[in-house]
Design a protein around this motif. Structure first.
Motif, short mmCIF file in Angstrom:
data_model
loop_
_atom_site.label_atom_id
_atom_site.label_comp_id
_atom_site.label_asym_id
_atom_site.label_seq_id
_atom_site.Cartn_x
_atom_site.Cartn_y
_atom_site.Cartn_z
N GLY A 508 30.01 63.97 -0.12
CA GLY A 508 30.77 63.10 0.77
C GLY A 508 30.55 63.36 2.23
O GLY A 508 30.41 62.42 3.02
N ILE A 511 27.05 62.05 3.33
CA ILE A 511 27.01 60.58 3.37
C ILE A 511 27.83 60.07 4.55
O ILE A 511 27.42 59.10 5.23
CB ILE A 511 27.52 60.00 2.05
CG1 ILE A 511 26.53 60.31 0.93
CG2 ILE A 511 27.73 58.49 2.16
CD1 ILE A 511 25.16 59.68 1.08
N ASP A 512 28.97 60.69 4.83
CA ASP A 512 29.75 60.29 6.01
C ASP A 512 28.92 60.42 7.28
O ASP A 512 28.93 59.54 8.14
CB ASP A 512 31.00 61.17 6.14
CG ASP A 512 32.05 60.86 5.08
OD1 ASP A 512 31.97 59.79 4.45
OD2 ASP A 512 32.95 61.70 4.89
N HIS A 537 35.25 61.98 3.39
CA HIS A 537 35.15 62.35 1.99
C HIS A 537 34.94 63.86 1.84
O HIS A 537 34.43 64.52 2.74
CB HIS A 537 34.01 61.61 1.31
CG HIS A 537 34.20 60.12 1.26
ND1 HIS A 537 33.66 59.28 2.21
CD2 HIS A 537 34.89 59.34 0.40
CE1 HIS A 537 34.00 58.03 1.93
NE2 HIS A 537 34.75 58.04 0.84
N ASP A 541 33.23 64.67 -3.63
CA ASP A 541 32.92 63.26 -3.78
C ASP A 541 31.42 63.07 -3.78
O ASP A 541 30.74 63.38 -2.79
CB ASP A 541 33.55 62.45 -2.64
CG ASP A 541 35.06 62.49 -2.67
OD1 ASP A 541 35.62 62.40 -3.77
OD2 ASP A 541 35.68 62.60 -1.60
N ARG A 543 28.65 60.49 -3.40
CA ARG A 543 28.64 59.17 -2.77
C ARG A 543 27.23 58.58 -2.78
O ARG A 543 26.23 59.31 -2.74
CB ARG A 543 29.13 59.24 -1.33
CG ARG A 543 30.49 59.89 -1.14
CD ARG A 543 31.61 59.06 -1.72
NE ARG A 543 31.72 57.76 -1.07
CZ ARG A 543 32.58 56.81 -1.46
NH1 ARG A 543 33.36 57.03 -2.52
NH2 ARG A 543 32.64 55.66 -0.83
N LEU A 545 25.07 55.46 -0.73
CA LEU A 545 25.06 54.54 0.40
C LEU A 545 23.80 53.69 0.30
O LEU A 545 22.68 54.22 0.30
CB LEU A 545 25.07 55.33 1.71
CG LEU A 545 25.27 54.55 3.01
CD1 LEU A 545 26.72 54.09 3.12
CD2 LEU A 545 24.92 55.42 4.21
N GLU A 589 28.65 51.01 -0.46
CA GLU A 589 28.96 52.42 -0.59
C GLU A 589 29.92 52.59 -1.76
O GLU A 589 30.90 51.85 -1.89
CB GLU A 589 29.59 52.98 0.68
CG GLU A 589 29.83 54.49 0.61
CD GLU A 589 30.34 55.08 1.90
OE1 GLU A 589 30.69 56.29 1.90
OE2 GLU A 589 30.40 54.35 2.91
N GLN A 590 29.63 53.52 -2.61
CA GLN A 590 30.49 53.80 -3.74
C GLN A 590 30.36 55.27 -4.11
O GLN A 590 29.51 55.98 -3.56
CB GLN A 590 30.11 52.93 -4.95
CG GLN A 590 28.75 53.27 -5.55
CD GLN A 590 28.43 52.40 -6.75
OE1 GLN A 590 28.20 51.20 -6.59
NE2 GLN A 590 28.42 53.01 -7.93
N GLY A 591 31.20 55.72 -5.02
CA GLY A 591 31.12 57.12 -5.41
C GLY A 591 32.07 57.46 -6.52
O GLY A 591 32.80 56.61 -7.04
N ARG A 593 34.43 61.18 -8.03
CA ARG A 593 34.82 62.57 -7.78
C ARG A 593 34.34 63.44 -8.94
O ARG A 593 34.54 63.12 -10.11
CB ARG A 593 36.33 62.67 -7.63
CG ARG A 593 36.83 64.08 -7.34
CD ARG A 593 38.11 64.05 -6.56
NE ARG A 593 37.88 63.54 -5.21
CZ ARG A 593 38.83 63.36 -4.31
NH1 ARG A 593 40.08 63.63 -4.62
NH2 ARG A 593 38.56 62.89 -3.11
#
Length: 642
Positions: A508, A511-512, A537, A541, A543, A545, A589-591, A593
């Motif tokens: 996370g 990717i952020d 995130h 997480d 993720r 992108l 964007e998806q992910g 946990r």
């Protein structure tokens, strides 16, 4: 006890600075400014019934008098004073009396920490307050702040105080670039200092802090004495000249306070210290009674060991000449709860504190308390994995919830630094004043790291259609373990143009950071900044992108992707300084946990084929980031960690 090198280096760098941040320096300048002349009627009302004073003009070398301070228990005792001379205009319009103190063992101990504010009387009149001394001195020589200067504190009008800039900007926070050094750097701002090697005679006191956090406090503040809580009914609520007084920053299961002595009392007004506490100017910080257990004599600097009593008022002025407050006034405090336990269902230990509501210092109070909580409930050093979830209740804006995973031998300090920077941005952001109503933190630990490294990825097909489902096969390596594979499905957007389409897969935080790099949108309003904070995130997480080459703009904190060339030209012609050109368009964007934190970032390049082109697809746009990969679904060599 040994401390990590980063603590020592930062404290050394900051140790000689009165105020390392520019805004704090401005506040200190305001705090050290001489008071305006009070109106006669207002001054008469404030000082009605006050004890007589000795003007500085009447102070002469060789004059003898006495001072009052508590050396054991709660009742002030006399010590002898002989004037050595007057240091005039040591700072603009600020002079100090220099005096030799004797009696009550001061010949051996020197001026003890906690004597700040001890009133000095000459010819039966109040002359001033003990304020500072010099370490390793062979006799108790003290600087005394004249009382006529200190009394002007009661006539000051509150002025707006500009908080210092946040300890870290949002882009670094989003990318996970939070240095452990921010904790020590913030702590170093707590210690007021004088010129020419003199030190204030205030005494910092703490209880509940562990070895690591207490070591950091001592590196920043010098002497930090142990402190306890006074037994109920043992300390009278009435504060009079010569009695011990505490300025409380943290209370509850942990305590952090600065102990000194009451100089003067008239009506409900209290003067103390004779020097700044934090140099903030107008403040609202709790005032508490205290009792002295004993005075510990030291070659370097002796100090009082005290117990903190009941909160009876609030200090409202913190300036170069001393601190001023009122009995019965109320200073707001922020409640903070910590729930700390082991992963796997063990019942967490609960710790509760209240923090002084000082925006300039709230970040370091939160950070040091978090580290202390980890030490108290478990351990803060050694290889470990730590999960943190924090909920901050904001005035007007509801709750902000943040999560993060930490895996290292310094996971506790990393967690403290992370939350410190979040709170620092909220309380010190340049966009809007934000109040924090409460903080609730849940932390869980395991005795070994659980971080898995993402080392590779591939897709189950090389050519895709809009709307088609693609399975990604990810290669990971467990901490000191074997390689394993994890599958993740991604549905292609229906509105992507034909051509190169890239997927970034990672933890996370990585990717952020990638999202912010591709579509920078610096907030221009606090709601935008809060939305960005809420988009953070955790490393738990995983993720994905998705992006492609397509020009756009970032304007006033908002991203506008896939703009026609005509629109972009209009913005360019307007020469708006707020518009930033974008070369890539983020399409999805998806992910999900995971059961363990992940670290790493890989890229997968695909080719999109459409039966019919999108409207405007033929218009020229910027090329996609990355180089052509003729193998299609092959992971790029670009791989990193947050």
């Amino acid at each position: 006890m040994k401390h990590p090198r980063w603590i020592l280096s930062v404290l050394t760098a900051f140790g000689l600075a009165v105020a390392p941040l520019a805004a704090t320096a401005a506040n200190a300048a305001t705090a050290s400014s001489p008071a305006p002349a009070p109106k006669p009627d207002a001054a008469a009302a404030v000082f009605a019934g006050a004890q007589p004073t000795l003007p500085l003009a009447e102070v002469k070398k060789g004059q003898r008098g006495y001072g009052m301070s508590v050396f054991s228990g709660t009742e002030p005792e006399r010590f002898d004073v002989e004037v050595v001379g007057v240091m005039r205009n040591l700072r603009p319009d600020i002079s100090y009396i220099l005096a030799r103190l004797t009696g009550k063992g001061l010949e051996k101990s020197g001026v003890a920490g906690g004597m700040s504010g001890s009133p000095v009387f000459i010819n039966g009149r109040l002359a001033g307050a003990v304020a500072f001394s010099w370490p390793f001195s062979n006799e108790a020589i003290a600087g005394i702040t004249p009382i006529e200067s200190m009394r002007t504190l009661s006539t000051f009008n509150p002025l707006p105080v500009t908080p210092p800039p946040p300890p870290i900007n949002l882009s670094d926070l989003q990318s996970g670039k939070v240095s452990q050094e921010v904790v020590a750097a913030q702590l170093s701002r707590l210690q007021p200092r004088f010129d020419n090697g003199a030190v204030p005679a205030v005494q910092w006191a703490s209880s509940g802090f562990g070895d690591r956090s207490l070591g950091m406090l001592r590196q920043a503040l010098g002497s930090v004495a142990p402190a306890g809580q006074a037994a109920p009914g043992t300390v009278a609520d009435d504060l009079t000249p010569g009695k011990s007084v505490s300025v409380v920053l943290v209370d509850g299961d942990f305590e952090l306070a600065a102990n000194g002595t009451v100089t003067d009392r008239y009506g409900d007004h209290v003067l103390a210290f004779g020097h700044p506490f934090l140099g903030l100017g107008p403040v609202r910080v709790p005032m508490a009674t205290a009792e002295v257990v004993t005075v510990l004599s030291s070659t370097n600097s002796s100090f009082k060991i005290s117990n903190t009593g009941k909160i009876v008022g609030a200090f409202e002025q913190d300036r170069q000449l001393g601190i001023q407050g009122r009995i019965g006034a109320v200073a707001p405090m922020v409640p903070m709860a910590m729930h700390i336990g082991a992963q796997g269902g063990e019942r967490p230990r609960e710790l509760r504190v209240r923090l002084a509501d000082l925006p300039e210092f709230m970040p370091l109070l939160v950070g040091s308390t978090i580290l202390s909580g980890i030490e108290s409930a478990s351990y803060a050093t050694g290889q470990q994995s730590l999960e943190l979830k924090a909920r901050l209740r904001l005035q007007r804006y509801g709750d902000l919830e943040v999560r993060q995973s930490f895996d290292s031998e310094n996971a506790g300090t990393d967690a403290a630094a992370f939350l410190l920077t979040i709170v620092g941005y909220l309380t010190q952001n340049p966009l809007q004043k934000v109040g924090i109503e409460s903080i609730d933190v849940t932390m869980s630990q395991t005795d070994k790291p659980s971080l898995a490294s993402l080392v590779g990825a591939n897709a189950d097909r090389t050519v895709v259609r809009p709307g088609q489902r693609v399975t990604l096969n990810l290669d990971l390596v467990a901490y000191r373990g074997d390689r394993f594979r994890h599958a993740l499905t991604v549905d292609m957007p229906t509105d992507v143009p034909a051509g190169r389409y890239s997927l970034l897969v990672g933890d996370g935080s990585s990717i952020d950071a990638a999202r912010l790099a591709m579509a920078p949108a610096d907030p221009v309003t606090f709601p935008q900044a809060l939305a960005l904070l809420r988009s953070f995130h955790s490393r738990r997480d995983l993720r994905v992108l998705g992006f492609y080459g397509g020009a756009g703009l970032s304007v006033a904190g908002e991203v506008m992707p896939r703009l026609p060339g005509s629109v972009r030209s209009l913005w360019g012609a307007a020469a708006s300084g707020s518009a930033v050109g974008l070369r890539s368009t983020i399409a999805q964007e998806q992910g999900e946990r995971l059961a363990m934190p992940v670290q790493g970032l890989v890229r997968i390049d695909l080719e999109v084929r459409r039966k019919e082109p999108l409207a405007g697809e033929g218009e020229k746009t910027a090329p996609a980031a990355g180089k052509n990969d003729t193998a299609g679904a092959k992971a790029s060599a670009e791989k990193g960690s947050s």
